[in-house]
Design a protein around this motif. Structure first.
Motif, PDB file in Angstrom:
ATOM      1  N   MET A 146      49.419  27.574  40.422  1.00  0.00           N
ATOM      2  CA  MET A 146      48.519  28.523  39.636  1.00  0.00           C
ATOM      3  C   MET A 146      47.062  27.881  39.621  1.00  0.00           C
ATOM      4  O   MET A 146      46.183  28.542  39.849  1.00  0.00           O
ATOM      5  N   GLU A 147      46.959  26.582  39.665  1.00  0.00           N
ATOM      6  CA  GLU A 147      45.632  25.991  39.788  1.00  0.00           C
ATOM      7  C   GLU A 147      45.136  26.164  41.164  1.00  0.00           C
ATOM      8  O   GLU A 147      44.039  26.447  41.241  1.00  0.00           O
ATOM      9  N   GLY A 148      45.882  26.086  42.255  1.00  0.00           N
ATOM     10  CA  GLY A 148      45.510  26.101  43.628  1.00  0.00           C
ATOM     11  C   GLY A 148      44.864  27.502  43.855  1.00  0.00           C
ATOM     12  O   GLY A 148      43.906  27.603  44.666  1.00  0.00           O
ATOM     13  N   TYR A 149      45.367  28.542  43.020  1.00  0.00           N
ATOM     14  CA  TYR A 149      44.992  29.988  43.258  1.00  0.00           C
ATOM     15  C   TYR A 149      44.223  30.264  42.128  1.00  0.00           C
ATOM     16  O   TYR A 149      43.858  31.655  41.845  1.00  0.00           O
ATOM     17  N   HIS A 150      43.388  29.487  41.550  1.00  0.00           N
ATOM     18  CA  HIS A 150      42.416  29.545  40.430  1.00  0.00           C
ATOM     19  C   HIS A 150      41.460  30.499  41.055  1.00  0.00           C
ATOM     20  O   HIS A 150      40.981  30.370  42.034  1.00  0.00           O
ATOM     21  N   THR A 151      41.146  31.593  40.044  1.00  0.00           N
ATOM     22  CA  THR A 151      40.339  32.795  40.281  1.00  0.00           C
ATOM     23  C   THR A 151      40.700  33.768  41.441  1.00  0.00           C
ATOM     24  O   THR A 151      39.971  34.502  41.785  1.00  0.00           O
ATOM     25  N   ALA A 152      41.734  33.385  41.906  1.00  0.00           N
ATOM     26  CA  ALA A 152      42.322  34.200  43.249  1.00  0.00           C
ATOM     27  C   ALA A 152      43.384  35.419  42.748  1.00  0.00           C
ATOM     28  O   ALA A 152      43.949  35.833  43.509  1.00  0.00           O
ATOM     29  N   LEU A 153      43.903  34.790  41.324  1.00  0.00           N
ATOM     30  CA  LEU A 153      45.017  35.586  41.138  1.00  0.00           C
ATOM     31  C   LEU A 153      44.499  36.657  39.643  1.00  0.00           C
ATOM     32  O   LEU A 153      43.854  35.991  38.993  1.00  0.00           O
ATOM     33  N   MET A 154      45.059  37.690  39.475  1.00  0.00           N
ATOM     34  CA  MET A 154      44.692  38.373  38.209  1.00  0.00           C
ATOM     35  C   MET A 154      45.600  37.837  37.221  1.00  0.00           C
ATOM     36  O   MET A 154      46.746  37.382  37.705  1.00  0.00           O
ATOM     37  N   LYS A 155      45.255  38.126  35.915  1.00  0.00           N
ATOM     38  CA  LYS A 155      45.971  37.707  34.773  1.00  0.00           C
ATOM     39  C   LYS A 155      47.478  38.457  34.930  1.00  0.00           C
ATOM     40  O   LYS A 155      47.707  39.543  35.096  1.00  0.00           O
ATOM     41  N   GLY A 156      48.499  37.577  34.546  1.00  0.00           N
ATOM     42  CA  GLY A 156      49.831  38.169  34.743  1.00  0.00           C
ATOM     43  C   GLY A 156      50.520  38.042  36.059  1.00  0.00           C
ATOM     44  O   GLY A 156      51.695  38.903  36.394  1.00  0.00           O
ATOM     45  N   CYS A 179      37.575  38.831  42.951  1.00  0.00           N
ATOM     46  CA  CYS A 179      36.458  38.696  41.960  1.00  0.00           C
ATOM     47  C   CYS A 179      36.797  37.408  40.922  1.00  0.00           C
ATOM     48  O   CYS A 179      37.991  37.042  41.263  1.00  0.00           O
ATOM     49  N   PRO A 180      36.174  36.939  40.451  1.00  0.00           N
ATOM     50  CA  PRO A 180      36.318  35.727  39.345  1.00  0.00           C
ATOM     51  C   PRO A 180      37.724  36.021  38.435  1.00  0.00           C
ATOM     52  O   PRO A 180      38.187  35.158  38.028  1.00  0.00           O
ATOM     53  N   HIS A 181      37.836  37.309  38.196  1.00  0.00           N
ATOM     54  CA  HIS A 181      38.963  37.807  37.627  1.00  0.00           C
ATOM     55  C   HIS A 181      40.329  37.888  38.283  1.00  0.00           C
ATOM     56  O   HIS A 181      41.412  38.046  37.608  1.00  0.00           O
ATOM     57  N   GLY A 182      40.259  37.452  39.755  1.00  0.00           N
ATOM     58  CA  GLY A 182      41.332  37.854  40.322  1.00  0.00           C
ATOM     59  C   GLY A 182      41.560  39.040  40.989  1.00  0.00           C
ATOM     60  O   GLY A 182      42.584  39.121  41.960  1.00  0.00           O
ATOM     61  N   ARG A 183      40.760  40.085  40.397  1.00  0.00           N
ATOM     62  CA  ARG A 183      40.999  41.552  41.260  1.00  0.00           C
ATOM     63  C   ARG A 183      40.529  41.171  42.730  1.00  0.00           C
ATOM     64  O   ARG A 183      39.790  40.682  43.009  1.00  0.00           O
ATOM     65  N   PRO A 184      41.167  42.208  43.713  1.00  0.00           N
ATOM     66  CA  PRO A 184      40.472  42.116  45.104  1.00  0.00           C
ATOM     67  C   PRO A 184      39.348  42.899  45.164  1.00  0.00           C
ATOM     68  O   PRO A 184      38.972  43.720  44.454  1.00  0.00           O
TER      69      PRO A 184
END
Length: 653
Positions: free
Chosen positions: A296-306, A630-635
C-alpha cells in the motif's frame, strides 16, 4: 490417590497435531504437494471427489521412498528435511516438521504407494492406514514416485467433519492453493482433476536461471491461470538487507541482499479486496500484514480509498533471515529485520510505478540497486495558475482550431540545465494548435520488447491527437491504439499536487510554535516508536521532545495543521508513520492538506478550456512522476483500444 498427570496415547497426540495442521481438505493437499515439491517432482497430479471429503489423491514423480522410509514417515517428527535443531535457523525446504503424514493418517483412511528410481529395486511399497493404525504393508507395482490417497477425511472425528463447508467451497480452497503452487513453480507440470474431469493441465515451463526467463515463465503461467486480465508491470529489483537501523536483536543480520521480482498492476489496476495479492518468500506463499502495508505504501496516491493492489511478488532472501517455524501450517513468517524488508518492497513497487512513464517497455529497475525515492527536481512554476478565462464552450470538433497531435516529451528532467522550464497549465499566447514539427517523437519500442518481458507502453508515451471535450470535463483524444478519455480536473490536480510537493521538498516544512506547550503521555510501545522518529517529525515541522519515560512535550506544529486534541493528533501521527514504514517522505504529513488545496485550485467540471490550455495540460501531465492517477488515486486517463471498440460495435466476437 491416583496421578492426575498422564501421557496421551500416540493416536491422541497425532489427532491433536492434526487439529493444528489439518483444518480442511485444502490443508491435506497443501502438505502432500509440499512433500512432492521437496522430493523434486517434475509433475504433480491432484485428484479430488466431493470437494475432498470423500477422496484426495496426490501423485508425483519425485524421488520416492523405499520400504523402511515409507514406514518411518508415518511416525511423528520423522523427516528428511532437517537433521538437527540448528537446521531450523536456515530452512530452504517447504516442509520440515515431520507431522503431516501421521496427522493426515490419524484422521482419514490413507493409502501410501511409493517407489524409488533405483533400477535395481523395481518393487514398490503400499501401506494402508485406517485412523492412524497400519492395516496392511505389501509389495506393489508402481511407477517411480509417490502416490498418497486420502479417503473420508475426519471420519473418526464427527465434530470436525460437521464444520466442513460445502463441496464447492472446499474445492475452491483447494484450487486457490494449487494456483499459488502453479505460480511459484512454473517448471513443475500440474494436473488437477475433479470428479474424474480434468480442470487444469498446466505443462512445465522451462525458465532457466536468468531473471528474464523466470519473469517470462511467471507471466506465461499467469496467462494460463487467469487469462488476459488487467495490465501488469514486470518488476525485478534488489536491495541490501544489511542492518541500517537499530534492531532488537544483538546479533547483526548477515549482509545478504533482498531480491524482489514478479508482476504488479499498472496504474489503474486494483481490486476491492486483497484476493489478488500473492506474496511469496523464498517461493513459499505467505500471509504477512507488514508486506501488505508495504504494498500500500508503494502505491501511495496511486490507489483510490478502499482499493487494493494486484500483484504476484517473490521475495528472495537468505533463509537465515526468515523464521518459518512460527505457525503450524507455515502460512506466516517472521523476518529478522522486518523494516528492511518492508522498505525494500515499498521502494521497489514505488520505483517501478515511477519508471512506468519513463520506461516504455522494460521490466523496470532490473537487477539494479533501488534508487532514492526523492521526486526529481524540475524547474516548474509551482504557483497555482489563475482561473482560466471564460472562452466559448468547447464543442466537438474544436471550433476555430485544427486538432493537433500532442507528441510525448522526454519523461526525465532536461539534460541541458539552461533548458526552459516545463510549461504551466496556463497556455502561452504564441502556441499554435497545429502539429509541431520540432516536437520529440515517441520512443521506439526495442525490437525485443514483444518477445522479452515488456510492460505495456504507457499511454503518455504515444502521440495523442486532441478531438474535443464531452460535458466540459472529459477530454477526448485519439492515439494509434484507440480512444482516450482524460479527466481534466483529475489531471490538473495531479499537476498542481506534484508542483506543490516539490516546493515543500525544496523549502522544507515550516513550523509554528504553540502558545502553550502540551504534555502527552503514551503507552510504552508507542513511546519507544515515537522516540525513534523524533528526527523525522522535526523535519515534518512537528516539535516533539522527551519529557519523561513515556511523556513527550509538543510545542510546535506545521501552520496548516489544526489539532484541537494534541494527544489524539500525536496518536494518529504515530499510527500513520507505523503504517507508512520508517522511510517516510518528509512531506507525508502535509500531503492530505496539499491534496485538498489543489482540489480547490484545479479546474472544475464546468470550466471550459481552450485547445491551447488542454494541450498545455497534457504536456504538464507528461512531466509528472505519477501522471495516471490524481492525488486521491482516481484515474486521470482511460483508454479504449480499437479491439474493445470493435467488440462493442459487433465487428468482432
Amino acid at each position: 490417590m491416583s496421578n492426575r498427570i498422564r501421557l496421551l496415547s500416540e493416536q491422541a497426540a497425532n489427532q491433536i497435531a492434526a487439529g493444528e495442521v489439518i483444518e480442511r481438505p485444502a490443508s491435506v493437499i497443501k502438505e502432500l504437494v509440499e512433500n512432492a515439491l521437496d522430493a523434486q517432482a517434475h509433475k504433480i497430479t491432484v485428484e479430488i471427489q466431493a470437494g475432498g471429503r470423500s477422496l484426495m489423491r496426490v501423485t508425483d514423480d519425485g524421488t520416492g521412498m523405499n520400504r523402511d522410509d515409507a514406514l518411518l514417515c508415518l511416525e511423528r517428527h520423522a523427516t528428511s528435511k532437517i537433521r538437527s535443531a540448528e537446521d531450523l535457523a536456515s530452512i530452504s525446504s517447504m516442509g520440515f516438521r515431520g507431522e503431516a503424514m501421521p496427522s493426515i493418517a490419524s484422521v482419514s483412511r490413507m493409502t501410501l504407494t511409493t517407489r524409488t528410481h533405483d533400477p535395481e529395486n523395481p518393487e514398490g511399497t503400499r501401506i494402508v492406514i485406517n485412523g492412524g493404525k497400519i492395516q496392511e504393508v505389501k509389495v506393489a507395482g508402481s511407477p517411480p514416485g509417490t502416490s498418497v490417497e486420502v479417503r473420508q477425511l475426519f471420519f473418526n472425528l464427527p465434530a470436525r467433519r460437521k464444520f466442513l463447508r460445502t463441496e464447492e467451497t472446499e474445492r475452491s480452497h483447494i484450487q486457490h492453493y494449487l494456483s499459488l503452487v502453479a505460480m511459484a513453480y512454473p517448471e513443475v507440470a500440474l494436473d488437477f482433476l475433479q470428479e474424474g474431469r480434468l480442470i487444469w493441465q498446466l505443462p512445465a515451463i522451462e525458465s532457466g536461471p536468468d531473471p528474464e526467463g523466470r519473469l517470462n515463465a511467471l507471466q506465461e503461467r499467469l496467462k494460463a491461470l487467469r487469462g488476459g486480465g488487467g495490465k501488469m508491470l514486470a518488476l525485478d529489483a534488489s536491495s541490501s538487507a544489511g542492518p541500517t537501523e537499530p534492531s532488537d536483536s544483538e546479533e547483526p543480520a548477515p549482509p545478504d541482499g533482498i531480491r524482489i521480482w514478479g508482476v504488479i498492476g499498472a496504474p489503474g489496476v486494483s481490486r476491492s479486496s486483497r484476493d489478488e495479492q500473492h506474496l511469496f518468500v523464498n517461493r513459499r506463499p505467505v500471509d504477512h500484514r507488514g508486506l501488505n502495508f508495504a504494498l500500500m505504501e508503494g502505491y501511495h496516491t496511486a490507489l483510490m480509498k478502499g482499493r487494493y493492489p494486484v500483484c504476484c511478488l517473490f521475495l528472495e532472501i537468505n533463509p537465515a533471515l526468515v523464521d518459518v517455524n512460527i505457525h503450524p501450517a507455515k502460512r506466516e513468517v517472521k523476518f529478522h529485520q522486518e523494516y528492511v524488508v518492508r522498505r525494500a518492497v515499498s521502494e521497489a513497487v514505488r520505483n517501478r510505478l515511477l519508471t512506468f512513464h519513463s520506461n516504455p517497455a522494460g521490466p523496470g529497475a532490473a537487477s539494479a540497486p533501488l534508487p532514492d525515492l526523492a521526486v526529481p527536481d524540475r524547474s516548474v512554476d509551482v504557483t497555482p495558475p489563475p482561473p482560466p478565462p471564460e472562452p466559448p464552450t468547447l464543442a466537438l470538433p474544436l471550433e476555430g482550431a485544427r486538432p493537433g497531435v500532442i507528441r510525448p516529451e522526454p519523461a526525465a528532467a532536461p539534460a541541458n540545465p539552461t533548458a526552459p522550464p516545463a510549461p504551466s497549465v496556463a497556455p502561452s499566447p504564441a502556441r499554435d494548435t497545429a502539429p509541431h514539427a520540432t516536437t520529440v517523437p515517441s520512443r521506439p519500442v526495442p525490437p525485443h520488447a514483444e518477445t522479452a518481458t515488456p510492460g505495456p507502453i504507457p499511454l503518455l508515451n504515444v502521440p495523442l491527437r486532441l478531438l474535443g471535450v464531452v460535458g466540459k470535463l472529459y477530454v477526448v483524444l485519439e492515439s494509434d491504439r484507440g480512444l482516450v478519455l482524460l479527466d481534466q480536473h483529475a489531471a490538473h490536480e495531479r499537476v498542481l499536487f506534484e508542483q506543490m510537493l516539490r516546493r515543500l521538498e525544496q523549502s522544507g516544512m515550516p513550523s509554528q510554535k504553540l502558545l502553550l506547550p502540551e504534555t502527552i503521555e503514551l503507552s510504552a510501545r508507542d513511546a519507544q516508536f515515537l522516540r525513534e522518529q523524533l528526527e523525522t517529525l522535526c523535519r515534518l515541522g512537528v516539535g516533539l521532545s522527551e519529557f519523561g519515560e513515556r511523556t513527550f512535550l509538543l510545542d510546535a506544529l506545521p501552520p496548516f495543521v489544526l489539532a484541537s486534541n494534541p494527544r489524539e493528533f500525536v496518536l494518529e501521527l504515530v499510527d500513520g508513520l507505523k503504517s507508512a514504514g520508517q522511510s517516510v517522505n518528509t512531506w507525508r504529513l502535509g500531503e492530505q492538506t496539499v491534496a485538498k488545496t489543489v482540489c480547490r485550485h484545479a479546474v472544475k467540471a464546468n470550466d471550459a478550456l481552450s485547445s491551447l490550455e488542454l494541450e498545455s495540460l497534457i504536456r504538464d501531465l507528461r512531466q509528472c512522476t505519477m501522471p495516471y492517477t490524481c492525488p486521491h488515486g482516481r484515474p486521470t486517463m482511460i483508454e479504449m483500444g480499437f479491439r474493445e471498440l470493435e467488440k462493442k460495435f459487433g465487428r468482432i466476437q
